[in-house]
Design an enzyme around this catalytic site. Sequence first.
Site, PDB file in Angstrom:
ATOM      1  CB  SER A 286      -0.934   0.013   1.201  1.00  0.00           C
ATOM      2  OG  SER A 286      -1.968  -0.891   0.958  1.00  0.00           O
TER       3      SER A 286
ATOM      4  CE  LYS B 137      -3.734   0.657  -1.148  1.00  0.00           C
ATOM      5  NZ  LYS B 137      -4.463   0.126   0.027  1.00  0.00           N
TER       6      LYS B 137
ATOM      7  CE1 TYR C 189      -4.982  -1.078  -4.414  1.00  0.00           C
ATOM      8  CE2 TYR C 189      -5.506  -3.413  -4.473  1.00  0.00           C
ATOM      9  CZ  TYR C 189      -5.223  -2.278  -3.759  1.00  0.00           C
ATOM     10  OH  TYR C 189      -5.159  -2.328  -2.386  1.00  0.00           O
TER      11      TYR C 189
ATOM     12  CE1 TYR D 154      -5.081   0.851   4.437  1.00  0.00           C
ATOM     13  CE2 TYR D 154      -3.319  -0.261   5.595  1.00  0.00           C
ATOM     14  CZ  TYR D 154      -3.911   0.115   4.421  1.00  0.00           C
ATOM     15  OH  TYR D 154      -3.347  -0.240   3.244  1.00  0.00           O
TER      16      TYR D 154
ATOM     17  CB  VAL E 227      -0.225  -5.533   4.041  1.00  0.00           C
ATOM     18  CG1 VAL E 227      -0.022  -6.263   2.743  1.00  0.00           C
ATOM     19  CG2 VAL E 227      -0.856  -6.391   5.077  1.00  0.00           C
TER      20      VAL E 227
HETATM   21  N1  GLU Z   1      -2.372  -5.518  -1.859  1.00  0.00           N
HETATM   22  C1  GLU Z   1      -2.944  -5.365  -0.546  1.00  0.00           C
HETATM   23  C2  GLU Z   1      -4.433  -5.454  -0.669  1.00  0.00           C
HETATM   24  O1  GLU Z   1      -4.969  -4.823  -1.524  1.00  0.00           O
HETATM   25  C3  GLU Z   1      -2.517  -4.048   0.024  1.00  0.00           C
HETATM   26  C4  GLU Z   1      -2.938  -3.881   1.441  1.00  0.00           C
HETATM   27  C5  GLU Z   1      -1.927  -3.116   2.281  1.00  0.00           C
HETATM   28  O2  GLU Z   1      -0.760  -2.989   1.968  1.00  0.00           O
HETATM   29  O3  GLU Z   1      -2.346  -2.667   3.351  1.00  0.00           O
HETATM   30  O4  GLU Z   1      -5.085  -6.170   0.063  1.00  0.00           O
END
Ligand code: GLU
Length: 309
Positions: free
Chosen positions: A64, A67, A191, A243, A261
């Site tokens: 993430s 992003k 994505y 988050y 993650v």
């Molecule tokens: N590729 C992971 C998902 O979409 C990213 C989540 C993350 O890094 O928090 O579930």
Amino acid sequence: MSQLDEVVGEIADEMRRHTDRGDVASYIPELARVDPGAFGLAVVDAEGNVAAAGDADVPFSIQSISKVFTLTLALGKAGDRLWRRVGREPSGSPFNSIVQLEREKGIPRNPFINAGAIAVTDVILSGHQPREALGEILRFMQALADDPAIAIDRAVAASEQRTGFRNAALANYMKSFGVLENPVEFTLGVYFHHCAIAMSCRQLATAGRFLAHLGRNPTTGMSIVSPERARRINAIMLTCGHYDGSGEFAYRVGLPGKSGVGGGILAIAPGKASIAVWSPGLDAAGNSHLGRIALEALTKRMGWSVFGT
Ligand code: GLU
């Protein structure tokens, strides 16, 4: 040796001794296999000096953290129109929550929860083939990190695609509200692949430099975004980057940051440094456990919190 080199070395030593390291993500085998004992830290200061320790040159799945960079690209493409498709309020929910989407008519809370990042990816994709959009994202990362060797881990991307039922649900749900323009499978494909980019702490900290220096790379002078846009991306990182652990991260570390993650965190000390840390064990909110502890120690010792020492 500079004070920064010393502090970074000390922190890496301290983290090596920690026994409570959190739990490595296990939703795909490629992430579950990562050594929970790994720890890397890299800090690039305003002059471009890099202080690095531990596994700072080992590539990991940025997940993430990508992003932040897709948000930067989508803002470049759509400008403020982007905010019609995604909000900018903290969600207080897990990264893949679906409940809020129903109440808010398919408009995700912010660009850093999965739904928001999928909507942002859709903006980058419009007018392109998935391969072109992905190439644009990857080239952007390579240019920012000044390293053309940065690549996508295809095995991670394929695993995400095979098991990403929740993300597919989020994307289909948004599509039903007209929030996504492109075929759902195309948007999801881009994505999953940008989440699967592999980078080291050194590369990631280098790529984040423009956010620490008013939108510019201070070494080359190259402007990536306007100062105002850099400030706003930092604001969203501070409020939404972890988050439902974003409040705790601001409280303890006091810097804009984005976690993934895979156990990485990119953190920005405005005017001072771009920082990347990696420790694969996660806390209950899905953020790197030792990564946060290391950043807390770093900001405290360097006096870098945006809220004062
Ligand atoms: N590729 C992971 C998902 O979409 C990213 C989540 C993350 O890094 O928090 O579930």
